[in-house]
Scaffold this motif. Structure first.
Motif, PDB file in Angstrom:
ATOM      1  N   ASP A 167       6.041  -7.610 -14.245  1.00 50.61           N
ATOM      2  CA  ASP A 167       6.229  -8.984 -13.790  1.00 50.61           C
ATOM      3  C   ASP A 167       5.522  -9.964 -14.739  1.00 50.61           C
ATOM      4  OD1 ASP A 167       7.398 -10.554 -11.614  1.00 50.61           O
ATOM      5  OD2 ASP A 167       5.329 -11.113 -11.154  1.00 50.61           O
ATOM      6  N   ARG A 168       4.316  -9.624 -15.146  1.00 43.99           N
ATOM      7  CA  ARG A 168       3.546 -10.483 -16.055  1.00 43.99           C
ATOM      8  C   ARG A 168       4.221 -10.565 -17.429  1.00 43.99           C
ATOM      9  NH1 ARG A 168      -1.057 -10.171 -19.278  1.00 43.99           N
ATOM     10  NH2 ARG A 168      -2.224 -12.123 -19.232  1.00 43.99           N
ATOM     11  N   ALA A 172       5.758 -13.774 -19.384  1.00 50.32           N
ATOM     12  CA  ALA A 172       5.441 -14.103 -20.780  1.00 50.32           C
ATOM     13  C   ALA A 172       6.715 -14.382 -21.573  1.00 50.32           C
ATOM     14  CB  ALA A 172       4.650 -12.965 -21.424  1.00 50.32           C
ATOM     15  N   ALA A 173       7.752 -13.570 -21.377  1.00 45.65           N
ATOM     16  CA  ALA A 173       9.024 -13.798 -22.069  1.00 45.65           C
ATOM     17  C   ALA A 173       9.618 -15.148 -21.658  1.00 45.65           C
ATOM     18  CB  ALA A 173      10.007 -12.657 -21.771  1.00 45.65           C
ATOM     19  N   GLU A 174       9.541 -15.451 -20.360  1.00 49.45           N
ATOM     20  CA  GLU A 174      10.021 -16.760 -19.893  1.00 49.45           C
ATOM     21  C   GLU A 174       9.218 -17.893 -20.508  1.00 49.45           C
ATOM     22  OE1 GLU A 174      11.654 -17.918 -16.071  1.00 49.45           O
ATOM     23  OE2 GLU A 174      11.055 -15.945 -15.305  1.00 49.45           O
ATOM     24  N   ALA A 175       7.908 -17.710 -20.626  1.00 52.29           N
ATOM     25  CA  ALA A 175       7.052 -18.753 -21.200  1.00 52.29           C
ATOM     26  C   ALA A 175       7.424 -19.030 -22.652  1.00 52.29           C
ATOM     27  CB  ALA A 175       5.583 -18.352 -21.087  1.00 52.29           C
ATOM     28  N   ILE A 176       7.793 -17.993 -23.396  1.00 57.27           N
ATOM     29  CA  ILE A 176       8.197 -18.191 -24.793  1.00 57.27           C
ATOM     30  C   ILE A 176       9.395 -19.128 -24.869  1.00 57.27           C
ATOM     31  CG2 ILE A 176       9.204 -17.083 -26.843  1.00 57.27           C
ATOM     32  CD1 ILE A 176       7.473 -14.616 -26.182  1.00 57.27           C
ATOM     33  N   ASP A 182       3.633 -20.555 -29.344  1.00 61.43           N
ATOM     34  CA  ASP A 182       2.209 -20.893 -29.416  1.00 61.43           C
ATOM     35  C   ASP A 182       1.603 -21.082 -28.029  1.00 61.43           C
ATOM     36  OD1 ASP A 182       2.327 -20.727 -32.160  1.00 61.43           O
ATOM     37  OD2 ASP A 182       2.401 -22.905 -32.482  1.00 61.43           O
ATOM     38  N   ALA A 183       2.260 -21.874 -27.187  1.00 63.21           N
ATOM     39  CA  ALA A 183       1.752 -22.111 -25.825  1.00 63.21           C
ATOM     40  C   ALA A 183       1.746 -20.813 -25.024  1.00 63.21           C
ATOM     41  CB  ALA A 183       2.589 -23.177 -25.124  1.00 63.21           C
ATOM     42  N   PHE A 188      -0.938 -15.975 -22.464  1.00 62.40           N
ATOM     43  CA  PHE A 188      -0.769 -14.550 -22.138  1.00 62.40           C
ATOM     44  C   PHE A 188      -1.497 -13.556 -23.059  1.00 62.40           C
ATOM     45  CE2 PHE A 188       2.702 -16.483 -19.851  1.00 62.40           C
ATOM     46  CZ  PHE A 188       2.686 -15.798 -18.658  1.00 62.40           C
ATOM     47  N   ASN A 189      -1.861 -13.944 -24.268  1.00 61.58           N
ATOM     48  CA  ASN A 189      -2.541 -12.961 -25.117  1.00 61.58           C
ATOM     49  C   ASN A 189      -3.900 -12.661 -24.523  1.00 61.58           C
ATOM     50  OD1 ASN A 189      -0.369 -12.815 -26.784  1.00 61.58           O
ATOM     51  ND2 ASN A 189      -1.382 -13.638 -28.592  1.00 61.58           N
TER      52      ASN A 189
END
Length: 190
Positions: A167-168, A172-176, A182-183, A188-189
């Motif tokens: 899920d996390r 992260a893929a959605e956030a990209i 960068d954001a 997530f890193n």
């Protein structure tokens, strides 16, 4: 003219024999993303199963190559060409031995670290400039061969947390695609 869509590819091996293995972490993540779109995978002529949908307000193609891991590049190129998606708008989700179980690292480019799916993808695309969601699976215990380890199912203790980590990684893929790499890296890193 290139499409404004994103292509999110999960790496894995097809078939029931590999379904629950560590090497299929990428498949688990794109399956979660497909669930979020409400779509279901359909066979594509590019030797992949695909879902067309929307995530984070963006149009996306989700793909699972139907080839084995070491031949992932061919289907990825076929799907990206069919939908006219440039390499900069491709996000690859894959298992990563060099990260502890459940850890995530987002990056663009870089080496393949011995990962045959990445080697095949880079060779087929002729570029390393795709984004990556690296899903930590940890190192094999003792002297176990890494090639054997990645083709084994997650241990019982790992399976208890797997849905959370998948899920996390999907977040992260959605956030990209929503905020840019960068954001997403800042968030997530770990």
């Amino acid at each position: 003219m290139p499409d404004e869509r994103f292509l999110i590819v999960g790496l894995g091996n097809p078939g029931p024999r590999y379904a629950g293995t560590r090497h299929n972490a990428g498949f688990f993540v794109v399956e979660e993303l497909a669930r979020r779109t409400g779509g279901s995978f359909k066979a594509h002529k590019g030797r992949a199963d695909v879902v067309e949908g929307r995530l984070a307000g963006e149009s996306v193609i989700l793909a699972k190559p139907k080839s084995y891991m070491n031949e992932s590049g061919g289907p990825i190129v076929a799907v990206s060409r069919f939908y006219k998606i440039p390499v900069e708008r491709i996000v690859l989700v894959h298992d990563e031995l060099d990260l502890p179980y459940g850890a995530l690292r987002l990056k663009r480019g870089g080496g393949e670290g011995g990962h045959n799916g990445l080697k095949s993808t880079t060779a087929a695309l002729g570029s390393k400039e795709y984004a990556r969601v690296r899903f930590g699976i940890g190192r094999p215990p003792g002297r176990q061969d890494p090639a054997d380890y990645v083709l084994r199912e997650f241990a019982a203790a790992e399976r208890k947390e797997l849905a959370f980590f998948v899920d996390r990684a999907a977040d992260a893929a959605e956030a990209i695609i929503a905020k840019g790499l960068d954001a997403a890296q800042n968030e997530f890193n770990s």
